[in-house]
Design a protein around this motif. Structure first.
Motif, PDB file in Angstrom:
ATOM      1  N   GLU A   1     -13.889  -2.860  54.068  1.00  0.00           N
ATOM      2  CA  GLU A   1     -14.708  -3.314  52.937  1.00  0.00           C
ATOM      3  C   GLU A   1     -14.291  -2.603  51.649  1.00  0.00           C
ATOM      4  O   GLU A   1     -14.299  -3.197  50.577  1.00  0.00           O
ATOM      5  N   GLU A   2     -13.920  -1.342  51.778  1.00  0.00           N
ATOM      6  CA  GLU A   2     -13.455  -0.590  50.612  1.00  0.00           C
ATOM      7  C   GLU A   2     -12.168  -1.204  50.048  1.00  0.00           C
ATOM      8  O   GLU A   2     -12.024  -1.361  48.836  1.00  0.00           O
ATOM      9  N   GLU A   3     -11.253  -1.584  50.937  1.00  0.00           N
ATOM     10  CA  GLU A   3     -10.012  -2.222  50.495  1.00  0.00           C
ATOM     11  C   GLU A   3     -10.302  -3.584  49.867  1.00  0.00           C
ATOM     12  O   GLU A   3      -9.705  -3.952  48.852  1.00  0.00           O
ATOM     13  N   ARG A   4     -11.234  -4.320  50.462  1.00  0.00           N
ATOM     14  CA  ARG A   4     -11.624  -5.617  49.896  1.00  0.00           C
ATOM     15  C   ARG A   4     -12.203  -5.436  48.495  1.00  0.00           C
ATOM     16  O   ARG A   4     -11.921  -6.227  47.589  1.00  0.00           O
ATOM     17  N   ALA A   5     -13.005  -4.408  48.319  1.00  0.00           N
ATOM     18  CA  ALA A   5     -13.584  -4.139  47.004  1.00  0.00           C
ATOM     19  C   ALA A   5     -12.480  -3.849  45.984  1.00  0.00           C
ATOM     20  O   ALA A   5     -12.522  -4.340  44.850  1.00  0.00           O
ATOM     21  N   ARG A   6     -11.493  -3.062  46.386  1.00  0.00           N
ATOM     22  CA  ARG A   6     -10.370  -2.758  45.482  1.00  0.00           C
ATOM     23  C   ARG A   6      -9.594  -4.027  45.134  1.00  0.00           C
ATOM     24  O   ARG A   6      -9.198  -4.229  43.982  1.00  0.00           O
ATOM     25  N   LEU A   7      -9.350  -4.859  46.135  1.00  0.00           N
ATOM     26  CA  LEU A   7      -8.614  -6.104  45.903  1.00  0.00           C
ATOM     27  C   LEU A   7      -9.391  -7.039  44.982  1.00  0.00           C
ATOM     28  O   LEU A   7      -8.818  -7.668  44.083  1.00  0.00           O
ATOM     29  N   ASN A   8     -10.705  -7.137  45.189  1.00  0.00           N
ATOM     30  CA  ASN A   8     -11.534  -7.963  44.306  1.00  0.00           C
ATOM     31  C   ASN A   8     -11.532  -7.410  42.880  1.00  0.00           C
ATOM     32  O   ASN A   8     -11.496  -8.175  41.910  1.00  0.00           O
ATOM     33  N   PHE A   9     -11.579  -6.094  42.753  1.00  0.00           N
ATOM     34  CA  PHE A   9     -11.508  -5.470  41.431  1.00  0.00           C
ATOM     35  C   PHE A   9     -10.172  -5.815  40.767  1.00  0.00           C
ATOM     36  O   PHE A   9     -10.122  -6.121  39.573  1.00  0.00           O
ATOM     37  N   SER A  10      -9.094  -5.783  41.537  1.00  0.00           N
ATOM     38  CA  SER A  10      -7.772  -6.120  41.015  1.00  0.00           C
ATOM     39  C   SER A  10      -7.728  -7.571  40.536  1.00  0.00           C
ATOM     40  O   SER A  10      -7.163  -7.866  39.477  1.00  0.00           O
ATOM     41  N   ILE A  11      -8.315  -8.459  41.292  1.00  0.00           N
ATOM     42  CA  ILE A  11      -8.365  -9.871  40.891  1.00  0.00           C
ATOM     43  C   ILE A  11      -9.100 -10.011  39.563  1.00  0.00           C
ATOM     44  O   ILE A  11      -8.640 -10.701  38.648  1.00  0.00           O
ATOM     45  N   LYS A  12     -10.233  -9.337  39.437  1.00  0.00           N
ATOM     46  CA  LYS A  12     -11.010  -9.396  38.186  1.00  0.00           C
ATOM     47  C   LYS A  12     -10.211  -8.813  37.019  1.00  0.00           C
ATOM     48  O   LYS A  12     -10.238  -9.354  35.911  1.00  0.00           O
ATOM     49  N   ALA A  13      -9.491  -7.715  37.255  1.00  0.00           N
ATOM     50  CA  ALA A  13      -8.677  -7.109  36.198  1.00  0.00           C
ATOM     51  C   ALA A  13      -7.566  -8.071  35.761  1.00  0.00           C
ATOM     52  O   ALA A  13      -7.288  -8.201  34.557  1.00  0.00           O
ATOM     53  N   HIS A  14      -6.941  -8.746  36.732  1.00  0.00           N
ATOM     54  CA  HIS A  14      -5.919  -9.748  36.400  1.00  0.00           C
ATOM     55  C   HIS A  14      -6.534 -10.859  35.540  1.00  0.00           C
ATOM     56  O   HIS A  14      -5.940 -11.277  34.542  1.00  0.00           O
ATOM     57  N   GLU A  15      -7.703 -11.340  35.936  1.00  0.00           N
ATOM     58  CA  GLU A  15      -8.353 -12.425  35.203  1.00  0.00           C
ATOM     59  C   GLU A  15      -8.698 -12.006  33.777  1.00  0.00           C
ATOM     60  O   GLU A  15      -8.533 -12.788  32.840  1.00  0.00           O
ATOM     61  N   ARG A  16      -9.172 -10.765  33.595  1.00  0.00           N
ATOM     62  CA  ARG A  16      -9.493 -10.274  32.247  1.00  0.00           C
ATOM     63  C   ARG A  16      -8.233 -10.215  31.376  1.00  0.00           C
ATOM     64  O   ARG A  16      -8.255 -10.617  30.211  1.00  0.00           O
ATOM     65  N   LYS A  17      -7.148  -9.718  31.944  1.00  0.00           N
ATOM     66  CA  LYS A  17      -5.915  -9.629  31.164  1.00  0.00           C
ATOM     67  C   LYS A  17      -5.376 -11.016  30.836  1.00  0.00           C
ATOM     68  O   LYS A  17      -4.894 -11.263  29.728  1.00  0.00           O
ATOM     69  N   ILE A  18      -5.465 -11.932  31.785  1.00  0.00           N
ATOM     70  CA  ILE A  18      -5.017 -13.315  31.531  1.00  0.00           C
ATOM     71  C   ILE A  18      -5.806 -13.909  30.365  1.00  0.00           C
ATOM     72  O   ILE A  18      -5.232 -14.514  29.454  1.00  0.00           O
ATOM     73  N   GLU A  19      -7.106 -13.715  30.371  1.00  0.00           N
ATOM     74  CA  GLU A  19      -7.950 -14.250  29.289  1.00  0.00           C
ATOM     75  C   GLU A  19      -7.602 -13.607  27.950  1.00  0.00           C
ATOM     76  O   GLU A  19      -7.546 -14.289  26.924  1.00  0.00           O
ATOM     77  N   ARG A  20      -7.349 -12.298  27.949  1.00  0.00           N
ATOM     78  CA  ARG A  20      -6.982 -11.601  26.713  1.00  0.00           C
ATOM     79  C   ARG A  20      -5.669 -12.154  26.163  1.00  0.00           C
ATOM     80  O   ARG A  20      -5.547 -12.402  24.957  1.00  0.00           O
TER      81      ARG A  20
END
Length: 161
Positions: A133-152
């Protein structure tokens, strides 16, 4: 033993002495250089020259030409990571700082691809207990970070006239 003879033999077996002068050494260096050029595989240089000419004639985007040359130089020099270093610098300087749309669009495409690969991994391992679950949380955080940078980056493209 010759007492006054100034001629000697060097390690390569070539006679040398005071009477040869530097013109012989220069000639030998030129001959050696020419021989190296002749022995170099001619097709290697011709290939990149023809590829470059073809890209220009096809009207390939100049950034794509630079990327292709950087990839060629990385291969030719065996310097791993050289091409990516050049691409990253182009994206930062020409894309982010100078607002050129092509490097920004290239970075968006790369980010979207990575984001999708992470999402695919999460989806594929949804029922797999090897991912904590900890790894899943990190991966989900990474996805969100990618999405934020894409939007920027998409906003940066919109701002350009």
């Amino acid at each position: 033993m010759a007492g006054t003879d100034t001629d000697t033999t060097n390690n390569t077996g070539t006679a040398t002495g005071t009477d040869t002068g530097t013109s012989t050494n220069t000639k030998e260096a030129q001959d050696s250089s020419t021989k190296k050029l002749i022995e170099t595989p001619h097709g290697v240089q011709e290939s990149i020259k023809m590829d470059l000419l073809e890209m220009i004639q096809e009207g390939t985007d100049p950034f794509e030409i630079i990327y292709a040359v950087a990839r060629y130089l990385e291969t030719a020099s065996a310097e791993r990571g050289y091409a990516q270093h050049i691409i990253d610098n182009i994206r930062t300087i020409y894309g982010t700082a100078l607002g050129e749309q092509k490097p920004l669009a290239d970075e968006i495409a790369a980010l979207e691809s990575r984001r999708q690969r992470i999402q695919d991994y999460l989806d594929a391992t949804k029922k797999d207990d090897t991912v904590t679950e900890e790894e899943r949380a990190r991966l989900n955080f990474s996805i969100k970070a990618h999405e934020r940078k894409i939007e920027r980056l998409k906003e940066a493209i919109k701002k350009e006239p």
